[in-house]
Scaffold this motif. Sequence first.
Motif, PDB file in Angstrom:
ATOM      1  N   GLU A   1       0.820  -1.208   0.000  1.00 60.85           N
ATOM      2  CA  GLU A   1       0.000   0.000   0.000  1.00 60.85           C
ATOM      3  C   GLU A   1       0.854   1.258   0.000  1.00 60.85           C
ATOM      4  OE1 GLU A   1      -3.969   0.106   0.763  1.00 60.85           O
ATOM      5  OE2 GLU A   1      -3.273  -1.344  -0.742  1.00 60.85           O
ATOM      6  N   ARG A   2       1.881   1.260   0.836  1.00 63.23           N
ATOM      7  CA  ARG A   2       2.779   2.423   0.893  1.00 63.23           C
ATOM      8  C   ARG A   2       4.044   2.041   1.655  1.00 63.23           C
ATOM      9  NH1 ARG A   2       0.211   6.446   5.534  1.00 63.23           N
ATOM     10  NH2 ARG A   2      -0.712   4.802   6.855  1.00 63.23           N
ATOM     11  N   ILE A   3       5.099   2.807   1.435  1.00 64.58           N
ATOM     12  CA  ILE A   3       6.363   2.657   2.147  1.00 64.58           C
ATOM     13  C   ILE A   3       6.676   4.003   2.788  1.00 64.58           C
ATOM     14  CG2 ILE A   3       8.820   2.126   1.979  1.00 64.58           C
ATOM     15  CD1 ILE A   3       8.211   0.364  -0.412  1.00 64.58           C
ATOM     16  N   ILE A   4       6.814   3.998   4.119  1.00 68.64           N
ATOM     17  CA  ILE A   4       6.978   5.242   4.868  1.00 68.64           C
ATOM     18  C   ILE A   4       8.379   5.271   5.484  1.00 68.64           C
ATOM     19  CG2 ILE A   4       6.051   6.693   6.711  1.00 68.64           C
ATOM     20  CD1 ILE A   4       3.461   5.002   6.518  1.00 68.64           C
ATOM     21  N   PRO A   5       9.278   6.127   5.004  1.00 68.00           N
ATOM     22  CA  PRO A   5      10.574   6.278   5.683  1.00 68.00           C
ATOM     23  C   PRO A   5      10.366   6.919   7.058  1.00 68.00           C
ATOM     24  CG  PRO A   5      10.577   7.246   3.464  1.00 68.00           C
ATOM     25  CD  PRO A   5       9.151   6.988   3.824  1.00 68.00           C
ATOM     26  N   THR A   6      11.200   6.581   8.016  1.00 66.59           N
ATOM     27  CA  THR A   6      11.093   7.174   9.345  1.00 66.59           C
ATOM     28  C   THR A   6      12.465   7.647   9.823  1.00 66.59           C
ATOM     29  OG1 THR A   6      11.548   5.236  10.745  1.00 66.59           O
ATOM     30  CG2 THR A   6       9.316   5.436   9.821  1.00 66.59           C
ATOM     31  N   ARG A   7      12.449   8.418  10.884  1.00 68.80           N
ATOM     32  CA  ARG A   7      13.695   8.947  11.448  1.00 68.80           C
ATOM     33  C   ARG A   7      14.493   7.870  12.181  1.00 68.80           C
ATOM     34  NH1 ARG A   7      11.253  13.771  14.874  1.00 68.80           N
ATOM     35  NH2 ARG A   7       9.800  12.068  15.285  1.00 68.80           N
ATOM     36  N   SER A   8      13.888   6.724  12.422  1.00 64.18           N
ATOM     37  CA  SER A   8      14.583   5.646  13.134  1.00 64.18           C
ATOM     38  C   SER A   8      15.594   4.915  12.255  1.00 64.18           C
ATOM     39  CB  SER A   8      13.563   4.636  13.659  1.00 64.18           C
ATOM     40  OG  SER A   8      12.992   3.898  12.584  1.00 64.18           O
ATOM     41  N   GLY A   9      15.546   5.150  10.955  1.00 70.56           N
ATOM     42  CA  GLY A   9      16.384   4.407  10.020  1.00 70.56           C
ATOM     43  C   GLY A   9      15.641   3.280   9.342  1.00 70.56           C
ATOM     44  N   ALA A  10      14.588   2.791   9.999  1.00 71.61           N
ATOM     45  CA  ALA A  10      13.750   1.752   9.391  1.00 71.61           C
ATOM     46  C   ALA A  10      12.596   2.406   8.653  1.00 71.61           C
ATOM     47  CB  ALA A  10      13.215   0.806  10.460  1.00 71.61           C
ATOM     48  N   SER A  11      12.105   1.734   7.636  1.00 72.15           N
ATOM     49  CA  SER A  11      10.899   2.169   6.933  1.00 72.15           C
ATOM     50  C   SER A  11       9.732   1.273   7.324  1.00 72.15           C
ATOM     51  CB  SER A  11      11.105   2.112   5.412  1.00 72.15           C
ATOM     52  OG  SER A  11      12.040   3.073   4.985  1.00 72.15           O
ATOM     53  N   ILE A  12       8.530   1.811   7.215  1.00 80.40           N
ATOM     54  CA  ILE A  12       7.322   1.028   7.440  1.00 80.40           C
ATOM     55  C   ILE A  12       6.768   0.629   6.075  1.00 80.40           C
ATOM     56  CG2 ILE A  12       5.010   1.001   8.451  1.00 80.40           C
ATOM     57  CD1 ILE A  12       5.954   3.412  10.192  1.00 80.40           C
ATOM     58  N   LEU A  13       6.783  -0.668   5.809  1.00 83.61           N
ATOM     59  CA  LEU A  13       6.224  -1.179   4.555  1.00 83.61           C
ATOM     60  C   LEU A  13       4.842  -1.727   4.879  1.00 83.61           C
ATOM     61  CD1 LEU A  13       9.546  -2.017   4.651  1.00 83.61           C
ATOM     62  CD2 LEU A  13       8.995  -2.501   2.270  1.00 83.61           C
ATOM     63  N   GLU A  14       3.806  -0.976   4.509  1.00 84.79           N
ATOM     64  CA  GLU A  14       2.432  -1.360   4.819  1.00 84.79           C
ATOM     65  C   GLU A  14       1.860  -2.173   3.672  1.00 84.79           C
ATOM     66  OE1 GLU A  14      -1.946   0.594   5.895  1.00 84.79           O
ATOM     67  OE2 GLU A  14      -0.168   1.888   5.761  1.00 84.79           O
ATOM     68  N   THR A  15       1.437  -3.385   3.981  1.00 93.05           N
ATOM     69  CA  THR A  15       0.880  -4.259   2.966  1.00 93.05           C
ATOM     70  C   THR A  15      -0.474  -4.793   3.434  1.00 93.05           C
ATOM     71  OG1 THR A  15       1.787  -6.363   3.781  1.00 93.05           O
ATOM     72  CG2 THR A  15       3.249  -4.991   2.460  1.00 93.05           C
ATOM     73  N   VAL A  16      -1.263  -5.277   2.483  1.00 96.25           N
ATOM     74  CA  VAL A  16      -2.569  -5.852   2.783  1.00 96.25           C
ATOM     75  C   VAL A  16      -2.672  -7.206   2.089  1.00 96.25           C
ATOM     76  CG1 VAL A  16      -3.683  -4.695   0.828  1.00 96.25           C
ATOM     77  CG2 VAL A  16      -5.066  -5.418   2.791  1.00 96.25           C
ATOM     78  N   LYS A  17      -3.358  -8.146   2.727  1.00 95.45           N
ATOM     79  CA  LYS A  17      -3.517  -9.474   2.139  1.00 95.45           C
ATOM     80  C   LYS A  17      -4.322  -9.377   0.854  1.00 95.45           C
ATOM     81  CE  LYS A  17      -5.115 -14.194   3.069  1.00 95.45           C
ATOM     82  NZ  LYS A  17      -5.532 -15.160   4.100  1.00 95.45           N
ATOM     83  N   ALA A  18      -3.710  -9.795  -0.246  1.00 93.75           N
ATOM     84  CA  ALA A  18      -4.360  -9.698  -1.554  1.00 93.75           C
ATOM     85  C   ALA A  18      -5.300 -10.867  -1.775  1.00 93.75           C
ATOM     86  CB  ALA A  18      -3.285  -9.660  -2.638  1.00 93.75           C
TER      87      ALA A  18
END
Length: 341
Positions: free
Chosen positions: A324-341
């Motif tokens: 759905e989206r990839i969110i960079p963060t200040r922690s160094g990790a990104s949040i990769l938000e996915t949904v069951k297709a």
Amino acid sequence: MKTMPSETPSPTQQLFAAINGHWITQVIGTVARLGIADLLVGGPRDSDSLAAELGVHPGALFRLMRGGITAGLFASPSERTFALTPMGEGLRSDVPGSLRAVAIMQSDKSHWLPWGLLSEAVRTGRAPVQAALGSDIWEYFARHPDEGEHFARAMGNLSGLVGSELTHHIDFAPFARVADIGGSHGDLLSQVLRAHPSCRGILFDLPRVTEGAKTALESRGLASRVDVVAGSFFEPGIPAADAYLLKHILHDWEDDASLNILRRIHEAAPSGARLFVLEMVIPDNRNPDPTHLMDLNMLVLADGRERTRDEFQALFTATAWKVERIIPTRSGASILETVKA
């Protein structure tokens, strides 16, 4: 007119400092192990009184703390007296974002010895951890529970950094059940539950990990809101949930194993479930970046790897998770938000 010599280190001096970077790692790790930062919370102290309190050699402790000045941990306002710098504050055990456990873990044998065989990893393309430790790193932690506990606490430290970003960017209120897969002691899940009182949690990890997790959850007052489930994410048995968390798990594994993990979660997930993967993402450029060194760390320790956006996309597509989206963060990790297709 005389000109002042440049204070910028020469390339040779910079290279020499980089070559000896392992000295700094062990200075920071030893300061963390001894808990020195916690003893300096009240202000500057002389090294002899600290040595007496810690039961260590006074001369050697002075030399360690003097080295800590160069490492950026301490300032010395007077002879043989030391105070914490802002960087040194990060080794306190009682501050948000503490990296004390990370410093201990990175200077433990579990991480230190395999890195000494990096050249072997480059020659073979495989982790030299078996030669360095006598087993893979997970079996090593099982045989050395003290270092395994350091690792679990370090993951908790990192979860603190990632968790604040996760709860800032993601609203978990719509999800009745949030499952943290491979969630260690539940540090990340705890942050989500504190931020969203309506949610219940599921903490899923290996049996030897979940025993310690129960105690940690009780100490946070969250045990009644979390179901602790023991199992392996390579096998059936992952619980059903509305949202799943997967933090710094996929980078431990090569593609085949990562695909297996994602498929197991997909099998357990109800229709429309969300999977939030928290990982570093290698940028699509050739500029210096911390992910490049972390990628080597995963090669050395676990036959794992960091990945680019395209490489993550390939894993998700193959296992029927839609990004759905990839969110960079200040922690160094990104949040990769996915949904069951």
